[in-house]
Scaffold this motif. Structure first.
Motif, short mmCIF file in Angstrom:
data_model
loop_
_atom_site.label_atom_id
_atom_site.label_comp_id
_atom_site.label_asym_id
_atom_site.label_seq_id
_atom_site.Cartn_x
_atom_site.Cartn_y
_atom_site.Cartn_z
N ARG A 350 0.83 -1.21 0.00
CA ARG A 350 0.00 0.00 0.00
C ARG A 350 0.87 1.26 0.00
O ARG A 350 0.61 2.22 -0.71
N GLU A 351 1.96 1.17 0.80
CA GLU A 351 2.89 2.31 0.82
C GLU A 351 3.45 2.55 -0.57
O GLU A 351 3.51 3.66 -1.06
N LYS A 352 3.83 1.44 -1.18
CA LYS A 352 4.39 1.53 -2.53
C LYS A 352 3.39 2.14 -3.48
O LYS A 352 3.71 3.01 -4.29
N VAL A 353 2.13 1.73 -3.34
CA VAL A 353 1.08 2.24 -4.21
C VAL A 353 0.91 3.75 -4.01
O VAL A 353 0.81 4.52 -4.97
N ALA A 354 0.94 4.18 -2.74
CA ALA A 354 0.79 5.60 -2.43
C ALA A 354 1.92 6.40 -3.07
O ALA A 354 1.70 7.44 -3.71
N ARG A 355 3.13 5.80 -2.94
CA ARG A 355 4.28 6.47 -3.51
C ARG A 355 4.13 6.55 -5.03
O ARG A 355 4.35 7.58 -5.65
N LEU A 356 3.68 5.46 -5.58
CA LEU A 356 3.48 5.40 -7.03
C LEU A 356 2.45 6.40 -7.49
O LEU A 356 2.60 7.06 -8.51
N LYS A 357 1.37 6.50 -6.68
CA LYS A 357 0.30 7.46 -7.00
C LYS A 357 0.88 8.87 -7.09
O LYS A 357 0.61 9.62 -8.02
N GLY A 358 1.71 9.22 -6.07
CA GLY A 358 2.34 10.55 -6.03
C GLY A 358 3.17 10.76 -7.29
O GLY A 358 3.04 11.79 -7.97
N GLN A 359 3.96 9.70 -7.61
CA GLN A 359 4.83 9.80 -8.78
C GLN A 359 4.00 9.95 -10.05
O GLN A 359 4.31 10.76 -10.92
N LEU A 360 2.93 9.22 -10.09
CA LEU A 360 2.07 9.25 -11.26
C LEU A 360 1.46 10.63 -11.44
O LEU A 360 1.45 11.19 -12.56
N SER A 361 0.96 11.22 -10.33
CA SER A 361 0.33 12.56 -10.46
C SER A 361 1.39 13.59 -10.88
O SER A 361 1.14 14.46 -11.71
N ARG A 362 2.63 13.41 -10.35
CA ARG A 362 3.70 14.34 -10.75
C ARG A 362 4.00 14.15 -12.23
O ARG A 362 4.16 15.10 -12.97
N ALA A 363 3.99 12.87 -12.66
CA ALA A 363 4.26 12.59 -14.07
C ALA A 363 3.16 13.15 -14.96
O ALA A 363 3.43 13.70 -16.03
N GLU A 364 1.93 13.04 -14.48
CA GLU A 364 0.79 13.56 -15.23
C GLU A 364 0.90 15.08 -15.38
O GLU A 364 0.65 15.65 -16.44
N MET A 365 1.29 15.69 -14.26
CA MET A 365 1.44 17.16 -14.27
C MET A 365 2.52 17.56 -15.28
O MET A 365 2.35 18.47 -16.06
N GLU A 366 3.62 16.80 -15.26
CA GLU A 366 4.72 17.10 -16.19
C GLU A 366 4.25 16.95 -17.62
O GLU A 366 4.49 17.81 -18.48
N LEU A 367 3.49 15.85 -17.84
CA LEU A 367 2.96 15.57 -19.17
C LEU A 367 2.05 16.71 -19.63
O LEU A 367 2.13 17.17 -20.78
N GLU A 368 1.20 17.15 -18.71
CA GLU A 368 0.27 18.26 -18.98
C GLU A 368 1.05 19.49 -19.45
O GLU A 368 0.71 20.13 -20.45
N ARG A 369 2.15 19.75 -18.72
CA ARG A 369 2.95 20.93 -19.06
C ARG A 369 3.58 20.76 -20.45
O ARG A 369 3.59 21.67 -21.25
N TRP A 370 4.09 19.54 -20.74
CA TRP A 370 4.68 19.25 -22.06
C TRP A 370 3.64 19.45 -23.14
O TRP A 370 3.89 20.04 -24.17
N ARG A 371 2.43 18.96 -22.85
CA ARG A 371 1.36 19.04 -23.84
C ARG A 371 0.96 20.49 -24.10
O ARG A 371 0.59 20.86 -25.22
N ARG A 372 1.02 21.22 -23.07
CA ARG A 372 0.66 22.64 -23.24
C ARG A 372 1.77 23.41 -23.98
O ARG A 372 1.66 24.57 -24.28
N GLY A 373 2.85 22.78 -24.30
CA GLY A 373 3.95 23.41 -25.04
C GLY A 373 5.00 24.02 -24.15
O GLY A 373 5.95 24.63 -24.62
N GLU A 374 4.81 23.84 -22.82
CA GLU A 374 5.83 24.38 -21.91
C GLU A 374 7.05 23.47 -21.92
O GLU A 374 6.98 22.33 -22.34
N THR A 375 8.14 24.06 -21.50
CA THR A 375 9.31 23.19 -21.33
C THR A 375 9.53 22.95 -19.85
O THR A 375 9.36 23.85 -19.03
N VAL A 376 9.86 21.73 -19.59
CA VAL A 376 10.09 21.39 -18.18
C VAL A 376 11.59 21.22 -18.00
O VAL A 376 12.23 20.46 -18.75
#
Ligand code: ADP
Ligand code: MG
Length: 711
Positions: A350-376
């Motif tokens: 469960r801990e691992k899943v929580a950590r993964l969830k955090g990583q996933l949301s950060r990855a999604e946010m990064e992806l969102e920024r890339w999609r919007r044409g921003e550079t990360v």
């Protein structure tokens, strides 16, 4: 718990050329390149296996290099399988069993048993072991318990983890190698029961020896189980070569069916692209399901003959091994986790899943920024380390799901895995709910499957019964039909016989009628004949009586003639005797002549000639006698004169005699007179004597004393 992917190990063992191969002039067609104990060349074709054992390899070497490792695996909670594949007489049983009590020649099974116990004796005292043995054979796709001969058709079921097992098979708990050996012996003896040709039977049946090891750590309650299947397969040869027929052919086909099912399973697994593996095609493949592509460390020992005579069989055996080598099993330890352990693992996950969830949301946010044409910027990007962790976590999730659900059907396990991976990614907490539902549905399905299995088994057994009943009925029917045919034939024969008998009877009757007519004629004939006969008899009687009269007359005539003849003969005889006597009387020459006699009438003529001769002689003799007679007459006259003189003298003598006689007569008379006088005198003397006696007696009476004096 991680599942290890591992290939099935395939080793090949070549036995030495055997006597019959050598006698048949077979040569070895296999070559073993020097310093390469994984390669074998057959007619120039190269085969590579995990190990190749040459004909001179010892049992110990084969065990050490092909089987020994499995002991540690089983004791560590892994499943294991070793099976021997190859044509009949290629050395499967030699490899698996060998000579049980011989250190040098015993095969893999006894060595494994010995090793398991040796290991257990050296292990931690906290570990408690439970070892169970089962021993059965598969013959014509029926499982026969070798430790309980009454179990002849056992069913294969799946346990809650969908692992197939033989339901109801005898399990014997053992605590020493000797007990195991005794059980093996018992099983082998049972195998001989109800089998007429053991060699044939063993080459057509698969024997399965199962060692089930359970261990528990009394300290931490950790439980491990390991199942070890040791299988001696039926001969893999093609049917055509054995020249099988009828029932034997059916058996061979059936055995080949299970072996071809094995081949199909191996091909499907080796192919890797096929979604369906036909385990359910035979009991053998069902039992070996875990060993082939499942959760087991499996070693296949390919047994081969090196002889040119067996080259094609050897090649197909090696091809089988080659295919099997591609199969990948995924093995895990069979561990029964405690509730505590499960909880700890769940928390961790469960801990691992929580950590993964955090990583996933950060990855999604990064992806969102890339999609919007921003550079990360590099600093803001998610690090690779994090991704690695994610991956490893995903992998561990997969393995966890494999452990928790042990074995789902391939499709179900994929879905389960996807669910457990995807759900945390999607942030949905439906996992526990789904697992529960899955669990329920799965157990319901398993139950249904078991029920179906039972049903199948019952149906199979009923079918078997029906089959045997049908067979019996068929046999009976055939028998009856045969009987019927025989009876029909018999009936036909009898009918024919009766027809011919009727004909015969007719003929006989006709003949009888003819005979009767004949008989009548004959009787009439006989009557007339008998009448004739009677008259003839009477005639005959009269003739006979006249004949008798004639015969009597003849007899009397014969007698009379006989008598006449006799008398005549007598007369002749008398005559001849007289003639003879005359001859005798005449004396002279006649005495020297034989006297004529007639003894035999047949010789009468001869005798008469003799008689006439005799008579002639007699005449001449008579003449000479007459002459002499006249001479004698003259002499007689002279003599008579002399006789007259003599007569006178004689008369005078007579007179004298007469005178003397008269004198004698008178003298005799005087003698008589004298004698008379003497007699009178004697009489008077006697009377006087008497008187004297009387007088004396008177005197003594008078004077008795005088008598005394005289006495
Ligand atoms: P299978 O079980 O394959 O029908 P067996 O194991 O019964 O064949 O072997 C047939 C014969 O060959 C037996 O007499 C056996 O002892 C002998 N044999 C098999 N393999 C070897 C070997 N490697 N060395 C010596 N003899 C062998
Ligand atoms: Mg054998």
């Amino acid at each position: 718990m991680a599942a290890d992917e591992c290939n099935i190990r395939v080793v090949a063992r070549f036995r030495p050329l055997n006597d019959s191969e050598e006698r048949a002039g077979s040569k070895s067609v296999v070559k073993f390149p020097a310093d390469q104990d994984e390669t074998v060349l057959i007619s120039g074709k190269v085969y590579v296996f995990d190990k190749v054992f040459r004909p001179d390899s010892t049992q110990e070497k084969v065990y050490n290099e092909a089987a020994k490792e499995i002991v540690k695996d089983v004791l560590s909670g892994y499943n294991g399988t070793i099976f021997a594949y190859g044509q009949t007489s290629s050395g499967k049983t030699h490899t698996m069993e060998g000579v049980m009590n011989s250190n040098d020649h015993q095969g893999i099974i006894p060595r494994i048993v010995q090793d398991i116990f040796n290991h257990i004796y050296t292990l931690d005292a906290n570990l408690q072991f439970q070892i169970k043995i089962s021993y059965f054979e598969i013959y014509l796709d029926k499982i026969r318990d070798l430790l309980d001969v009454s179990k002849t058709n056992l069913a294969v079921h799946e346990d809650k983890n969908r692992v197939p097992y033989v339901k109801g098979v005898t399990e014997r708990f053992v605590s020493s190698p000797d007990e195991v050996f005794e059980i093996m012996e018992e099983g082998k003896n049972n195998r001989h029961i109800a089998v007429t040709n053991m060699n044939e039977h063993s080459s057509r049946s698969h024997s399965v020896f199962l060692i089930h090891v359970k261990q528990e750590n009394v300290e931490n309650e950790k439980k491990l189980t390991g199942k070890l299947y040791l299988v001696d397969l039926a001969g893999s040869e093609k049917v055509s070569k054995t020249g099988a027929e009828g029932q034997v052919l059916d058996e061979a086909k059936n055995i080949n069916k299970s072996l071809s099912a094995l081949g199909n399973v191996i091909s499907a697994l080796a192919d890797g692209t096929k979604s369906h593996v036909p385990y359910r095609d035979s009991k053998l493949t069902r039992i070996l399901q875990e060993s082939l592509g499942g959760n087991a460390r499996t070693t296949i020992i390919i047994c081969c003959s090196p002889a040119s005579y067996n080259e094609s069989e050897t090649k197909s055996t090696l091809e089988f091994g080659k295919r099997a080598k591609c199969i990948k099993n995924s093995v895990t330890v069979n561990e029964e986790l405690t509730a505590e352990e499960w909880k700890r693992r769940w928390e961790k996950e469960r801990e691992k899943v929580a950590r993964l969830k955090g990583q996933l949301s950060r990855a999604e946010m990064e992806l969102e920024r890339w999609r919007r044409g921003e550079t990360v910027t590099k600093d803001e990007q998610i690090s690779l380390n994090d991704t690695d962790e994610t991956l490893s976590t995903t992998q561990s999730m997969i393995s966890l799901s494999t452990v928790t659900s042990s074995v789902l059907s391939p499709a179900a396990s994929v879905v389960g895995t996807v669910l457990t991976v995807v759900n945390p990614i999607l942030g949905l907490d439906t996992r526990s709910l789904n697992v529960d539902e899955w669990e329920k549905e799965r157990s319901a399905l398993y139950q249904q499957l078991d029920e179906k299995d039972d049903e199948i088994n019952n149906l199979a057994q009923a079918l078997e019964r029906f089959k045997s009943q049908t067979n019996e009925q068929d046999e009976l029917f055939n028998q009856s039909r045969k009987d019927n045919e025989n009876l029909q034939a018999e009936l036909n024969r009898l009918q024919q016989e009766s027809e011919s008998a009727k004909e015969e009877v007719k003929e006989v009757l006709q003949a009888l009628e003819e005979l009767a007519v004949n008989y009548d004629q004959k009787t009439q004939e006989v009557e007339t004949k008998s009448k004739e006969n009677e008259t003839l008899a009477i005639e005959l009687d009269t003739k006979l009586s006249s004949l008798n009269g004639i015969r009597e007359e003849l007899e009397s005539l014969r007698e009379a003639s006989q008598q006449h003849r006799k008398r005549f003969l007598d007369m002749v005889l008398v005559l001849l005797r007289d003639v003879g006597d005359i001859g005798t009387i005449m004396g002279g020459q006649m005495n020297e002549q034989k006297k004529p006699t007639i003894e035999n009438l047949d010789q009468a003529d001869e005798e008469f000639t003799l008689a006439r001769l005799y008579l002639n002689k007699l005449k001449t003799e008579a003449r000479s006698i007459i002459a002499r007679l006249s001479e004698l007459e003259l002499e007689k006259v002279d003599h008579q004169k002399g006789i007259g003189l003599k007569d006178k003298e004689l008369d005078e003598a007579h007179l004298l005699i007469q005178q003397h006689e008269a004198k004698m007569r008178s003298m005799l008379e005087s003698i008589k007179e004298l004698e008379e006088k003497k007699r009178v005198l004697e009489q008077t003397q006697d009377s006087l004597n008497e008187e004297l006696v009387k007088l004396r007696a008177q005197v003594f009476d008078w004077f008795p004393a005088l008598s005394k004096m005289t006495t």
